[in-house]
Scaffold this motif. Sequence first.
Motif, PDB file in Angstrom:
ATOM      1  N   ASN A  39      28.368  77.557  28.525  1.00 25.89           N
ATOM      2  CA  ASN A  39      29.664  78.287  27.907  1.00 25.89           C
ATOM      3  C   ASN A  39      30.098  79.627  29.166  1.00 25.89           C
ATOM      4  O   ASN A  39      30.843  80.588  29.618  1.00 25.89           O
ATOM      5  N   THR A  75      34.684  74.951  25.026  1.00 25.34           N
ATOM      6  CA  THR A  75      33.715  74.402  25.708  1.00 25.34           C
ATOM      7  C   THR A  75      33.809  73.408  24.416  1.00 25.34           C
ATOM      8  O   THR A  75      34.339  73.400  23.022  1.00 25.34           O
ATOM      9  N   GLN A 114      32.703  74.884  20.433  1.00 25.47           N
ATOM     10  CA  GLN A 114      33.679  75.965  20.723  1.00 25.47           C
ATOM     11  C   GLN A 114      35.004  75.187  19.991  1.00 25.47           C
ATOM     12  O   GLN A 114      34.651  75.806  18.663  1.00 25.47           O
TER      13      GLN A 114
END
Lengths: 235, 403
Positions: free
Chosen positions: B228, B255, B258
């Motif tokens: 992150n 990422t 995510q």
Amino acid sequence: MKNENIIELKDVCRYYRLGNTEIKALCDVNLEIKRGDFIAIVGPSGSGKSTMMNLVGALDLSSKGDIFLDGQNIEHLPESELAQIRGKKIGFVFQTFNLIPTLNAVENIALPMIFHGVGKEERMERAEEILKEVSLTHRRNHFPKELSGGERQRVAIGRALANDPEVILADEPTGNLDTKTGLEIMKIFVNLNKKGKTIILVTHNLNLIKYVQKVLKISDGKIIEQKKVKQHKIK
Amino acid sequence: MKDHFLLAFSNLKRRGLRSWLTMIGIFIGIAAVVGLISLGQGLQGAINKQFEQLGKDKIIIQSKTMGPPGTATGKLILTTKDLNAIESVRGVERVVGILMKSSVIEFKDETKINFIIGINPKDAQIFSEMQDYKVIKGRDLRDGDGFKAVVGYNNLIDEKIWKRGVGIGSTITVGNVEFKIVGILGKTGDPYNDAAIYIPKDTLRNILNTQDEEDEIVVKTQEGFNPNDVAKSIERKLRQERDEKEGQETFTVQTSEQLLNSFTNIFNIVQGVLVGIAAISLLVGGIGIMNTMYTSVLERTKEIGTMKAVGAKNSDILQIFLFESGLLGLVGGIIGIGLGIGLGKGVQYIATIALGTNLLQASITLPLIFGALTFSFFIGTLSGILPAMQAAKLRPADALRYE
């Protein structure tokens, strides 16, 4: 010491409302029924017989006055207590038998004991005894639709006896039966009365009153006559 | 209570056909809910597995286009300059740029439009790490491969893409340039991947006449760095590089975690809507139970009066009717669960045949079964509350008089 009167009505009235009109089904009725009485309540249709039966049987409450059952004023009791009193102290027999169609003869007889919390074993044992008393052992597993009118009424009487009540309230119990079967049913009531049960018979069949001890005539919601009669034997 | 239950059961048996018809609403609803949830859970599991394969240390950079990768134009396009800038960010271990285009492909006398993926042969290994990409025949692309291609599994199968499937050594033509097939990939279940053709990125650039375009950039973060944090650094670096203001970026940096969350959110919304629609039939089923119970109360008014006359309390009557409606829901639920499992497994079977992969597995879990059973009993009981209360409140004298 037990009260001599099993049922007592004091200044009892029952009114119904039909739209804006008030109908007086029963008015200022005073009545004492003693333990062991065999009494017939007679009168024409609409005279107030059924209203009287409903009040005496704790199926309905009066608009005015007091009703005593075994010395207890039942007028202000909650429905749950009234239900218990009905189940324990009164046995009902109806003109149309009112058996539960999904239950067989022995199960119908045992039904009131379910609501009285009697265990299954004890319940079935007692129901079998009653079945013998009403001579229906051979029809034990038959459902109401498989029984004749007389047999159905005997099952209904058996059900009324389930919790060994002191009072049997019978509303036109022979109304749906032929004369011979009707007399057989009356014979059962006479025998129950001999064993100490108080029998209250609501009927408009005047042929039956010769088998009872007392007759109560009702007309227009009032008791117009109360008299003892000579009790005949059923041949 | 057991006796009340038996009384309720005998009443349902008496009205056999009506009881079954009433339960149809419940079992259709429960079947749909169980089927959809089991497939949804299975699909979620498959997505999670795919992301696990991608790895938590990966960051994906794409241009903010509305279309699929490879459709960005003008300022939106990512470039090799961006790729180089990313390489300089702290915490970045490896950067892979991918070019994706649709193109006309010819094989023998057939012509098809297919998906071409340009990768740098030296990135082939890391690419296969990220994708479900395994060479099952031949070999992977390697340095020096100018006009060689590795193709997805479906190209191999007769009548799937080509009348006669390709083989190692076959020649395909991409934009008038011939490529020799050196490797065939295993089946992934994703029709795009299984149809795709992988060629060296530089060769694809020459064919497309583009110099520095990148359609997707994948970053592997160094061990010990939080993906992150690295993603935030990349975002800052790219903003600087592309001269863009915060909030007005023409690219996205996500990422894999995510990305998975985005997928899961969208997936949950879609599943929620579908299960919601299925639940409408449960509502209709519940109304059906209520209707049946109201009819039953009317039909059995005299019976209720009789039970009260022989000593039944209001609570006894309430219990008997609630058991009846609850049983309608429960039995409907049991059948519905059976049908739902069948539905889920049926879709799984069809998907396996159609996609040729067991990616979509109906996930039948104990919490799902018990949840559905409890819910169906709850719906039944809830639907029976009003009719049961009506029955319980009946005055015995009135009930006995009822014709």
